[in-house]
Scaffold this motif. Structure first.
Motif, PDB file in Angstrom:
ATOM      1  N   GLU A  77       0.793  -1.244   0.176  1.00 50.09           N
ATOM      2  CA  GLU A  77       0.055   0.098   0.102  1.00 50.09           C
ATOM      3  C   GLU A  77       1.088   1.270   0.090  1.00 50.09           C
ATOM      4  OE1 GLU A  77      -3.907  -1.729   2.336  1.00 50.09           O
ATOM      5  OE2 GLU A  77      -2.166  -0.985   3.604  1.00 50.09           O
ATOM      6  N   ARG A  78       2.038   1.231   0.765  1.00 50.00           N
ATOM      7  CA  ARG A  78       2.858   2.172   0.915  1.00 50.00           C
ATOM      8  C   ARG A  78       3.585   2.689  -0.450  1.00 50.00           C
ATOM      9  NH1 ARG A  78       5.975   1.411   6.523  1.00 50.00           N
ATOM     10  NH2 ARG A  78       4.370   0.760   7.702  1.00 50.00           N
ATOM     11  N   GLN A  79       3.651   1.643  -1.404  1.00 46.20           N
ATOM     12  CA  GLN A  79       4.507   1.634  -2.664  1.00 46.20           C
ATOM     13  C   GLN A  79       3.217   2.142  -3.599  1.00 46.20           C
ATOM     14  OE1 GLN A  79       6.250  -1.841  -2.690  1.00 46.20           O
ATOM     15  NE2 GLN A  79       8.069  -1.314  -1.754  1.00 46.20           N
ATOM     16  N   ASN A  80       1.944   1.859  -3.316  1.00 50.80           N
ATOM     17  CA  ASN A  80       0.857   2.155  -4.450  1.00 50.80           C
ATOM     18  C   ASN A  80      -0.371   3.056  -3.847  1.00 50.80           C
ATOM     19  OD1 ASN A  80       2.102   0.168  -6.715  1.00 50.80           O
ATOM     20  ND2 ASN A  80       1.898  -1.067  -4.987  1.00 50.80           N
ATOM     21  N   PRO A  81       0.198   4.152  -3.519  1.00 47.50           N
ATOM     22  CA  PRO A  81      -0.962   4.948  -2.643  1.00 47.50           C
ATOM     23  C   PRO A  81      -2.304   5.069  -3.650  1.00 47.50           C
ATOM     24  CG  PRO A  81       0.916   6.258  -3.396  1.00 47.50           C
ATOM     25  CD  PRO A  81       1.457   4.787  -3.508  1.00 47.50           C
ATOM     26  N   LYS A  82      -1.792   5.030  -4.909  1.00 50.68           N
ATOM     27  CA  LYS A  82      -3.176   5.206  -5.757  1.00 50.68           C
ATOM     28  C   LYS A  82      -4.112   4.194  -5.830  1.00 50.68           C
ATOM     29  CE  LYS A  82      -1.334   8.606  -8.801  1.00 50.68           C
ATOM     30  NZ  LYS A  82      -0.372   8.845  -9.822  1.00 50.68           N
ATOM     31  N   LYS A  83      -3.532   3.127  -5.590  1.00 52.30           N
ATOM     32  CA  LYS A  83      -4.426   1.850  -5.566  1.00 52.30           C
ATOM     33  C   LYS A  83      -5.261   1.340  -4.058  1.00 52.30           C
ATOM     34  CE  LYS A  83      -1.874  -0.160  -9.378  1.00 52.30           C
ATOM     35  NZ  LYS A  83      -0.514  -0.658  -9.457  1.00 52.30           N
ATOM     36  N   ILE A  84      -4.958   2.404  -3.330  1.00 47.43           N
ATOM     37  CA  ILE A  84      -5.670   2.156  -2.083  1.00 47.43           C
ATOM     38  C   ILE A  84      -7.144   2.439  -2.335  1.00 47.43           C
ATOM     39  CG2 ILE A  84      -5.575   2.753   0.572  1.00 47.43           C
ATOM     40  CD1 ILE A  84      -2.725   3.387   0.252  1.00 47.43           C
ATOM     41  N   ASP A  85      -8.120   1.413  -2.095  1.00 47.59           N
ATOM     42  CA  ASP A  85      -9.447   1.541  -2.533  1.00 47.59           C
ATOM     43  C   ASP A  85     -10.298   1.720  -1.077  1.00 47.59           C
ATOM     44  OD1 ASP A  85      -9.178  -0.992  -1.226  1.00 47.59           O
ATOM     45  OD2 ASP A  85      -9.892  -2.150  -3.158  1.00 47.59           O
ATOM     46  N   ARG A  86     -11.383   1.988  -1.215  1.00 47.03           N
ATOM     47  CA  ARG A  86     -12.237   1.912   0.157  1.00 47.03           C
ATOM     48  C   ARG A  86     -12.174   1.176   1.226  1.00 47.03           C
ATOM     49  NH1 ARG A  86     -16.781   4.967   2.177  1.00 47.03           N
ATOM     50  NH2 ARG A  86     -17.904   3.463   3.481  1.00 47.03           N
ATOM     51  N   PRO A  87     -12.283  -0.356   0.973  1.00 48.74           N
ATOM     52  CA  PRO A  87     -12.086  -1.102   1.988  1.00 48.74           C
ATOM     53  C   PRO A  87     -10.609  -1.172   2.615  1.00 48.74           C
ATOM     54  CG  PRO A  87     -12.770  -2.512   0.002  1.00 48.74           C
ATOM     55  CD  PRO A  87     -12.615  -0.792  -0.441  1.00 48.74           C
ATOM     56  N   ARG A  88      -9.615  -0.950   1.637  1.00 48.80           N
ATOM     57  CA  ARG A  88      -8.335  -0.664   2.308  1.00 48.80           C
ATOM     58  C   ARG A  88      -8.213   0.486   3.331  1.00 48.80           C
ATOM     59  NH1 ARG A  88      -4.032  -3.885   0.328  1.00 48.80           N
ATOM     60  NH2 ARG A  88      -4.518  -4.977  -1.291  1.00 48.80           N
ATOM     61  N   ARG A  89      -8.976   1.537   2.979  1.00 49.14           N
ATOM     62  CA  ARG A  89      -8.831   2.816   3.661  1.00 49.14           C
ATOM     63  C   ARG A  89      -9.543   2.492   4.981  1.00 49.14           C
ATOM     64  NH1 ARG A  89      -9.551   7.840  -0.636  1.00 49.14           N
ATOM     65  NH2 ARG A  89      -8.074   6.946  -2.014  1.00 49.14           N
ATOM     66  N   LEU A  90     -10.850   1.910   5.067  1.00 50.97           N
ATOM     67  CA  LEU A  90     -11.418   1.718   6.188  1.00 50.97           C
ATOM     68  C   LEU A  90     -10.603   0.729   7.210  1.00 50.97           C
ATOM     69  CD1 LEU A  90     -15.125   0.895   4.893  1.00 50.97           C
ATOM     70  CD2 LEU A  90     -14.266   2.642   6.529  1.00 50.97           C
ATOM     71  N   ARG A  91      -9.935  -0.168   6.535  1.00 54.38           N
ATOM     72  CA  ARG A  91      -9.082  -1.113   7.336  1.00 54.38           C
ATOM     73  C   ARG A  91      -7.696  -0.154   8.036  1.00 54.38           C
ATOM     74  NH1 ARG A  91      -5.379  -3.122   4.580  1.00 54.38           N
ATOM     75  NH2 ARG A  91      -3.544  -2.106   5.756  1.00 54.38           N
ATOM     76  N   ILE A  92      -7.232   0.472   7.263  1.00 55.74           N
ATOM     77  CA  ILE A  92      -5.850   1.303   7.815  1.00 55.74           C
ATOM     78  C   ILE A  92      -6.634   2.457   8.633  1.00 55.74           C
ATOM     79  CG2 ILE A  92      -4.353   3.165   7.074  1.00 55.74           C
ATOM     80  CD1 ILE A  92      -4.634   1.937   4.169  1.00 55.74           C
ATOM     81  N   ALA A  93      -7.865   2.900   8.649  1.00 54.96           N
ATOM     82  CA  ALA A  93      -8.397   3.774   9.654  1.00 54.96           C
ATOM     83  C   ALA A  93      -8.476   2.994  11.111  1.00 54.96           C
ATOM     84  CB  ALA A  93      -9.591   4.498   9.133  1.00 54.96           C
TER      85      ALA A  93
END
Lengths: 447, 298
Positions: free
Chosen positions: A388-404
């Protein structure tokens, strides 16, 4: 520190610059203002009086009176006098000898023990073996406090044995440090409520047993007129080689810094400005003088940045930014480097010009807000996977929720970070465009 | 007032300087007078006002009388403090910047309460400074009272809550909550204070009953700014001055009173646990004009 003094002095100079010619009256009036400003900054009343007298005399001289720009000359005079007042050239600790030794003294609550820890940290970083000696046998838990600090710093520490007197402890510690080949030994002596005979006697004996080549007084920067008395008494008792001012992170007006050297002749060596072990800085009279006069201290800022930022790393980062190849890993390491520079508000203080002349409260508010934001971003990035750190553009909604959820921040915070990062990328592109254009223009002009 | 005078005298003897008896203010010229006030950290504006006032001889009073009157007026009324007997335990929170003497003052207050037949509890909520809480624990053993503390890194608000709870269980009369020293400019640390208040209030509505700020007498004009900033975060109900000895005059107290209107309650005069006495404005003002023989050696 010095904000109020700085503002008052600059206002006075602004008025003076307005006059085509200086008269006795307008010089006198402005010097009255300067004196008030100094007194309000807790500068010793005698020092303030002498300072004003000196500046006034040199302003009335032919050189200034006959000049076309008298206002500017007065500023120069004041700057010279200020530098002189603050101690002229910067001075360092005497770290020769095997081992070099430092005796820390001061009143209750001036910050001796914390500063001892900070010095140990500083010298350990420069590759020296440091021994801390806890000599405060009176204050409850003082020895324990130094032990904990030594643990944080990662250096050796010894404390008193039951029934041991302070001079005896000093003697034992000095021998131990010599036998074990330490480079520096720091004695943290006990504070007192005030300077009394008993303390003076103990310090004298201690000094005789350990013969330290640095005898340093620690003073709270917010101290008032008493600063001079305290410094004089310690100087007369054991002979001081220097001073350290602590708690400069408050809004103390630093009058002690301006007074103590003038009266005792002892230089200010360092200043402490925070609770972290890194928060200790060398004191440069000339730079401080220009800071007081609102000219900023860019030299210190650059030096500080050079100390923490790896040159090669910085070049690589710049290239990446230009090519828009930065990923969140780089962003994280940037944030971490920023943090190493110290507190935001201390950086603000070094900036020249009116932009940074906001009032202290506003400055602190901005500093705190940006520090909190950096902390937030740091935690969010740390909750991402490597991919995710290497591909910030590919962080989608489910990933964002998980990160939060992972870092305990809000979903919006993650969005905010990613957006900010995207903007940085755009900036990089613009830089590149500008560079191209510049190159183009150069070609044009050289032809 | 024997305590006050005794302590001041003691400290003077210790310094071993030769003091003249009280200076005859009526003989001093106005500049010397200004010096005395400034040297005592009396606020610059107030000093200028007083000097201006004294320069115009309006009444038939002596200069000393007028000076004392002006200064006393500036200090205002000082109500005597007594521990309230209802709503037990009476919870007092002590605040201040690093090294102002909070911990020692907490211990002295405990000793004072014991002397008045009360049962105090000390709470060491300084979970930030290395060994901050254990310093107070040692004091509690020395003074002989209950103690609740927290380990380094614990939540200070939680420790304060526990202290109030334990004080209710043990039927203590007074809880003295010693907080970690913090610079008044550090917003995140200051924000911890209202949080502590809220958590104590949860256990016993209305707690803390009193919030006292501890100020070091050797401070200069910055003391007032410190008090103002603390007052904005948690409204203060009293001031305690520590380390007041023969040479630290704490002249900033004049502006503490006028700018904040918070009563000055106690003064710490020495290192012993008995050296805490109620603030006496008259003695305080008189002490400004003692010890002038070394005025010109500075």
């Amino acid at each position: 520190m010095f904000e109020n003094l700085s503002t008052a002095l600059q206002k006075t100079f602004k008025n003076l610059r307005g006059y085509g010619r200086l008269t006795e009256k307008n010089v006198k009036d402005s010097m009255r203002e300067v004196r008030m400003a100094l007194l309000e900054a807790d500068v010793n009343f005698k020092v303030a009086r002498d300072f004003v007298k000196k500046v006034q005399e040199s302003c009335m001289g032919d050189e200034v009176m006959g000049s076309i720009t008298p206002g500017q000359l007065v500023v120069k005079k004041v700057q010279d006098e200020l530098e002189e007042l603050l101690g002229g050239a910067h001075r360092e600790f005497e770290l020769t000898g095997h081992p070099a030794s430092v005796m820390m003294m001061g009143l209750h609550g001036s910050g001796k023990t914390t500063t001892s820890g900070k010095l140990a940290m500083r010298w350990k970083k420069s590759g020296r073996r440091v021994l801390l000696v806890a000599c405060d046998i009176r204050r409850p838990a003082a020895v324990e406090q130094l032990m904990i600090l030594a643990g944080q710093v990662g250096c050796d520490v010894i404390g008193p044995e039951p029934g041991e007197s302070v001079p005896m402890l000093g003697k034992r510690a000095a021998k131990y440090a010599k036998d074990e080949k330490f480079d520096v030994v720091i004695y943290d002596t006990g504070g007192r409520f005030q300077v009394d005979d008993e303390l003076v006697q103990e310090l004298k004996e201690f000094s005789a047993e350990t013969n330290p080549n640095n005898r340093v007084l620690v003073l709270d920067a917010a101290i008032g007129q008493e600063s001079v008395n305290v410094a004089e008494t310690f100087r007369d008792a054991v002979g001081l080689t220097g001073l350290i001012l602590t708690k400069l992170d408050g809004d103390a007006r630093g009058g002690a810094a301006l007074s103590v050297h003038a009266v005792t002749g002892c230089p200010v060596l360092m200043t402490g400005s925070g609770e972290k072990m890194e928060d200790l800085e060398p004191f440069y009279p000339d730079r401080m003088a220009s800071r007081i006069l609102g000219m900023g201290d860019v030299v210190s800022f650059v030096e500080k940045a050079q100390g923490v930022v790896d040159q090669e790393e910085a070049m690589k980062m710049q290239e990446k930014l230009m090519k828009n190849q930065m990923d969140l890993e780089d962003f994280l390491s940037q944030i971490q480097q920023m943090k190493k520079l110290g507190s935001m508000s201390s950086l603000f203080d070094m900036m020249p010009g009116d932009a940074m002349k906001m009032d202290q409260k506003k400055k602190d508010a901005i500093a705190t807000a940006s520090e909190l934001e950096m902390k937030k971003f740091e935690s969010i990035i740390q909750s991402m996977t490597k991919w995710e750190r290497q591909n910030p553009k590919k962080i989608d909604r489910p990933r964002r929720l998980r990160i939060a959820a992972g870092c305990g921040r809000k979903f919006q915070d993650v969005n905010q970070l990613l957006k900010r990062f995207e903007q940085m990328g755009k900036m990089g592109k613009q830089f590149k465009k500008m560079e191209k254009r510049l190159r183009h223009m150069k070609k044009f002009t050289t032809k | 007032m024997a305590g006050w005078l005794g302590a001041l005298k003691k400290t003077r003897n210790i310094i071993g300087k030769v003091f003249s008896s009280k200076v005859n203010i009526d003989e001093l010229d106005i500049e010397e007078l200004e010096e005395i006030l400034l040297r005592s950290d009396v606020p610059v504006r107030l000093t200028m006002d007083i000097v201006d006032e004294l320069e115009s001889p309006r009444r038939k009073a002596t200069r000393r009388e007028r000076l004392t009157e002006l200064l006393m007026k500036e200090l205002g009324e000082t109500p005597e403090f007594n521990w309230p007997s209802d709503n037990k335990p009476y919870v007092v929170m002590l605040l201040g910047i690093n090294g102002s003497g909070k911990t020692t003052t907490a211990a002295k207050l405990a000793k004072r309460a014991i002397g008045q037949g009360l049962k105090p509890m000390l709470c060491g909520s300084d979970t930030f400074r290395a060994a901050g809480s254990s310093q107070l624990k040692l004091w509690s053993e020395k003074v002989g009272c209950d103690f609740v503390g927290g380990e380094m890194g614990h939540d200070a608000a939680g420790v304060a809550y526990n202290a109030v709870e334990s004080a209710i269980e043990k039927k203590c009369d007074v809880v003295l909550v010693d907080t970690a020293g913090r610079m008044h400019t550090k917003t995140p640390l200051m924000d911890e204070l209202p949080k502590m208040c809220r958590s104590m209030d949860k256990r016993r509505a209305g707690a803390p009953d009193a919030v006292w700020m501890v100020l070091d007498a050797s401070l200069g004009q910055n003391a007032v700014i410190q008090a103002k900033q603390f007052n904005e975060v948690v409204p203060l109900t009293g001031i305690i001055v520590t380390k007041l000895d023969g040479s630290s005059k704490a002249g900033f107290l004049f502006s503490v009173k006028t700018e904040l209107n918070i009563p000055i309650l106690f003064t710490g005069l020495g290192e012993d646990e008995d050296d805490l006495v109620p603030f006496n404005p008259e003695e305080f003002v008189n002490a400004l004009f003692d010890e002038n023989s070394d005025a010109d050696e500075v």
